[in-house]
Write an enzyme that holds these catalytic residues in place. Structure first.
Site, PDB file in Angstrom:
ATOM      1  N   ALA A 190      -0.837  -2.120  -0.795  1.00 13.96           N
ATOM      2  CA  ALA A 190      -2.149  -1.723  -1.298  1.00 13.96           C
ATOM      3  C   ALA A 190      -2.830  -0.916  -0.202  1.00 13.96           C
ATOM      4  O   ALA A 190      -2.528  -1.079   0.978  1.00 13.96           O
ATOM      5  CB  ALA A 190      -2.959  -2.963  -1.629  1.00 13.96           C
ATOM      6  N   GLY A 194       1.966  -4.558  -1.749  1.00 14.08           N
ATOM      7  CA  GLY A 194       1.930  -3.979  -3.097  1.00 14.08           C
ATOM      8  C   GLY A 194       3.107  -3.042  -3.348  1.00 14.08           C
ATOM      9  O   GLY A 194       3.533  -2.862  -4.491  1.00 14.08           O
ATOM     10  N   GLU A 213       5.823  -5.248  -4.307  1.00  7.82           N
ATOM     11  CA  GLU A 213       5.493  -5.741  -5.656  1.00  7.82           C
ATOM     12  C   GLU A 213       5.750  -4.650  -6.705  1.00  7.82           C
ATOM     13  O   GLU A 213       6.182  -4.946  -7.819  1.00  7.82           O
ATOM     14  CB  GLU A 213       4.037  -6.205  -5.692  1.00  7.82           C
ATOM     15  CG  GLU A 213       3.846  -7.483  -4.872  1.00  7.82           C
ATOM     16  CD  GLU A 213       2.392  -7.865  -4.690  1.00  7.82           C
ATOM     17  OE1 GLU A 213       1.618  -7.030  -4.164  1.00  7.82           O
ATOM     18  OE2 GLU A 213       2.020  -8.987  -5.065  1.00  7.82           O
ATOM     19  N   GLU A 242       1.134  -9.708   3.565  1.00  9.47           N
ATOM     20  CA  GLU A 242      -0.289  -9.978   3.328  1.00  9.47           C
ATOM     21  C   GLU A 242      -0.817 -11.109   4.200  1.00  9.47           C
ATOM     22  O   GLU A 242      -1.976 -11.115   4.603  1.00  9.47           O
ATOM     23  CB  GLU A 242      -0.516 -10.325   1.840  1.00  9.47           C
ATOM     24  CG  GLU A 242      -0.446  -9.149   0.892  1.00  9.47           C
ATOM     25  CD  GLU A 242       0.961  -8.829   0.407  1.00  9.47           C
ATOM     26  OE1 GLU A 242       1.947  -9.302   1.018  1.00  9.47           O
ATOM     27  OE2 GLU A 242       1.074  -8.095  -0.588  1.00  9.47           O
TER      28      GLU A 242
HETATM   29  N1  CO8 Z   1      -3.099   1.135   3.479  1.00  7.13           N
HETATM   30  C1  CO8 Z   1      -3.777   2.162   4.000  1.00  7.13           C
HETATM   31  N2  CO8 Z   1      -3.286   2.967   4.943  1.00  7.13           N
HETATM   32  C2  CO8 Z   1      -2.053   2.715   5.422  1.00  7.13           C
HETATM   33  C3  CO8 Z   1      -1.277   1.648   4.924  1.00  7.13           C
HETATM   34  C4  CO8 Z   1      -1.851   0.830   3.917  1.00  7.13           C
HETATM   35  N3  CO8 Z   1      -1.183  -0.211   3.369  1.00  7.13           N
HETATM   36  N4  CO8 Z   1      -0.102   1.650   5.578  1.00  7.13           N
HETATM   37  C5  CO8 Z   1      -0.122   2.674   6.432  1.00  7.13           C
HETATM   38  N5  CO8 Z   1      -1.308   3.322   6.339  1.00  7.13           N
HETATM   39  C6  CO8 Z   1      -1.755   4.470   7.115  1.00  7.13           C
HETATM   40  C7  CO8 Z   1      -2.099   4.103   8.542  1.00  7.13           C
HETATM   41  O1  CO8 Z   1      -3.411   3.587   8.604  1.00  7.13           O
HETATM   42  C8  CO8 Z   1      -1.938   5.429   9.239  1.00  7.13           C
HETATM   43  O2  CO8 Z   1      -3.083   6.193   8.992  1.00  7.13           O
HETATM   44  P1  CO8 Z   1      -3.749   7.077  10.215  1.00  7.13           P
HETATM   45  O3  CO8 Z   1      -2.705   8.141  10.483  1.00  7.13           O
HETATM   46  O4  CO8 Z   1      -5.002   7.595   9.625  1.00  7.13           O
HETATM   47  O5  CO8 Z   1      -3.908   6.126  11.347  1.00  7.13           O
HETATM   48  C9  CO8 Z   1      -0.778   6.078   8.481  1.00  7.13           C
HETATM   49  O6  CO8 Z   1      -0.687   5.407   7.232  1.00  7.13           O
HETATM   50  C10 CO8 Z   1       0.542   5.944   9.177  1.00  7.13           C
HETATM   51  O7  CO8 Z   1       0.720   4.561   9.463  1.00  7.13           O
HETATM   52  P2  CO8 Z   1       1.397   4.064  10.809  1.00  7.13           P
HETATM   53  O8  CO8 Z   1       0.968   4.933  11.955  1.00  7.13           O
HETATM   54  O9  CO8 Z   1       1.125   2.600  10.930  1.00  7.13           O
HETATM   55  O10 CO8 Z   1       2.930   4.365  10.464  1.00  7.13           O
HETATM   56  P3  CO8 Z   1       4.225   3.646  11.038  1.00  7.13           P
HETATM   57  O11 CO8 Z   1       5.379   4.458  10.520  1.00  7.13           O
HETATM   58  O12 CO8 Z   1       4.117   3.443  12.502  1.00  7.13           O
HETATM   59  O13 CO8 Z   1       4.239   2.188  10.368  1.00  7.13           O
HETATM   60  C11 CO8 Z   1       4.067   0.651   8.507  1.00  7.13           C
HETATM   61  C12 CO8 Z   1       4.453   2.059   8.985  1.00  7.13           C
HETATM   62  C13 CO8 Z   1       4.990  -0.394   9.148  1.00  7.13           C
HETATM   63  C14 CO8 Z   1       4.234   0.657   7.010  1.00  7.13           C
HETATM   64  C15 CO8 Z   1       2.630   0.333   8.934  1.00  7.13           C
HETATM   65  O14 CO8 Z   1       1.805   1.422   8.541  1.00  7.13           O
HETATM   66  C16 CO8 Z   1       2.075  -0.899   8.271  1.00  7.13           C
HETATM   67  O15 CO8 Z   1       2.334  -2.016   8.730  1.00  7.13           O
HETATM   68  N6  CO8 Z   1       1.259  -0.722   7.205  1.00  7.13           N
HETATM   69  C17 CO8 Z   1       0.563  -1.802   6.527  1.00  7.13           C
HETATM   70  C18 CO8 Z   1       1.511  -2.721   5.815  1.00  7.13           C
HETATM   71  C19 CO8 Z   1       0.779  -3.831   5.106  1.00  7.13           C
HETATM   72  O16 CO8 Z   1       0.148  -4.684   5.715  1.00  7.13           O
HETATM   73  N7  CO8 Z   1       0.866  -3.824   3.778  1.00  7.13           N
HETATM   74  C20 CO8 Z   1       0.274  -4.855   2.966  1.00  7.13           C
HETATM   75  C21 CO8 Z   1      -1.047  -4.383   2.499  1.00  7.13           C
HETATM   76  S1  CO8 Z   1      -1.898  -5.657   1.621  1.00  7.13           S
HETATM   77  C22 CO8 Z   1      -1.254  -5.557   0.080  1.00  7.13           C
HETATM   78  O17 CO8 Z   1      -0.414  -4.781  -0.238  1.00  7.13           O
HETATM   79  C23 CO8 Z   1      -1.845  -6.537  -0.908  1.00  7.13           C
HETATM   80  C24 CO8 Z   1      -1.335  -6.265  -2.311  1.00  7.13           C
HETATM   81  C25 CO8 Z   1      -2.316  -6.816  -3.291  1.00  7.13           C
HETATM   82  C26 CO8 Z   1      -2.368  -5.932  -4.530  1.00  7.13           C
HETATM   83  C27 CO8 Z   1      -3.580  -6.281  -5.300  1.00  7.13           C
HETATM   84  C28 CO8 Z   1      -3.827  -5.235  -6.356  1.00  7.13           C
HETATM   85  C29 CO8 Z   1      -4.909  -5.632  -7.307  1.00  7.13           C
END
Ligand code: CO8
Length: 257
Positions: A65, A108, A111, A131
């Site tokens: 998400a 997400g 999912e 999460e």
């Molecule tokens: N949301 C928003 N922005 C994100 C997300 C995300 N999930 N993931 C990455 N980005 C952004 C980063 O903020 C970054 O932006 P900026 O360049 O502006 O700083 C850009 O993408 C690149 O990210 P990274 O520099 O971190 O890239 P890496 O290649 O080093 O790492 C990862 C990639 C491992 C994927 C890392 O970005 C990461 O850990 N992301 C978050 C993962 C996470 O925690 N996901 C779970 C989110 S919570 C969720 O999904 C709940 C679901 C519930 C659904 C409910 C619906 C109703």
């Protein structure tokens, strides 16, 4: 023209939908979920299309998400959130949906892959529900669909620890159907879509519904659903064509009737 979802028709009967927010690792905000739900509904109504490949491209499937969008929502905002409605619409897509997963499928994103009927995992892919690291839990079906896909122990490990699994574990646990080299994931998913899309559309729809029933009903009810679906299919032209083609040693031409 949609920008968040690239909708391609590379060959007859197949659509490839590509998540297109590369700057944020295809993070799933409300807008992209809405476009995806709408694209799938349009495909559902299009008799010329038999199967869909869903991918995030060669680098990443989806990093979850959109955390920034989520952070802005308080309890009331989450309560009134439009996203669960879009997830429901995605889950109701009646045709075969094949996820081609490269890179991260997290939160997400994982999912979303779990909404697909078949997952093809590229080497180097990562599946996870992190999460818990954010002080929340999966909110788009992860606790239910992952558990049904891989069983309690592995699902608990992933959901409680936030640890990711790779493609081999994904396949061994039943989450993924196949592992391919990363540059072949979409190719293989498309090949599979081609094979599936050549079958009877009405039989495919009933087969999909019947398998999904296995996750929702006691065995007796699921068997009853299968029997009824099987009976209904005896009234289709596609069944006549399928059997006739077999007996005449030729390829069947299914019309979805
Ligand atoms: N949301 C928003 N922005 C994100 C997300 C995300 N999930 N993931 C990455 N980005 C952004 C980063 O903020 C970054 O932006 P900026 O360049 O502006 O700083 C850009 O993408 C690149 O990210 P990274 O520099 O971190 O890239 P890496 O290649 O080093 O790492 C990862 C990639 C491992 C994927 C890392 O970005 C990461 O850990 N992301 C978050 C993962 C996470 O925690 N996901 C779970 C989110 S919570 C969720 O999904 C709940 C679901 C519930 C659904 C409910 C619906 C109703």
């Amino acid at each position: 023209m949609s920008t968040l979802i690239i909708d391609e028709r590379p060959e007859e009967r197949i659509a490839i939908l590509t998540l297109n927010r590369p700057d944020v690792r295809n993070a799933l905000n409300t807008a992209i979920l809405k476009e995806l739900a709408t694209a799938l509904e349009q495909i559902a109504e299009n008799d010329d299309l038999g199967a869909v490949v869903l991918t995030g491209g060669d680098e990443v499937f989806a990093a979850g998400a959109d955390v920034k969008e989520m952070a802005a929502l308080n309890t009331l905002g989450i309560h009134r959130d439009a996203r669960p409605g879009y997830w429901r619409r995605i889950a109701e897509f009646p045709k075969p949906l094949i996820a081609a997963v490269n890179g991260y499928a997290l939160g997400g994103g994982c999912e979303l892959a779990l909404h697909a009927d078949v997952i093809i995992a590229g080497e180097g892919s990562h599946f996870g529900l992190p999460e818990i690291n954010l002080g929340i839990i999966p909110g788009a079906g992860g606790t239910q669909r992952l558990t049904r896909a891989v069983g309690k122990s592995l699902a608990m490990k992933m959901i409680l620890s936030g640890e990711f699994i790779g493609p081999k574990t994904a396949m061994a646990s039943g989450l993924a159907a196949e592992v391919t080299p990363a540059d072949k994931t979409i190719f293989r998913a498309t090949e599979l879509a081609r094979i599936i899309a050549s079958k009877s559309p009405v039989a495919l729809e009933m087969a999909k519904q019947s398998v999904l029933k296995a996750f929702e009903t006691p065995l007796r009810d699921g068997l009853d659903f299968e029997r009824r679906s099987f009976t209904i299919l005896t009234a289709t032209q596609d069944r006549e064509e399928g059997i006739a083609a077999f007996l005449e040693k030729r390829k069947p031409v299914f019309k979805g009737r």
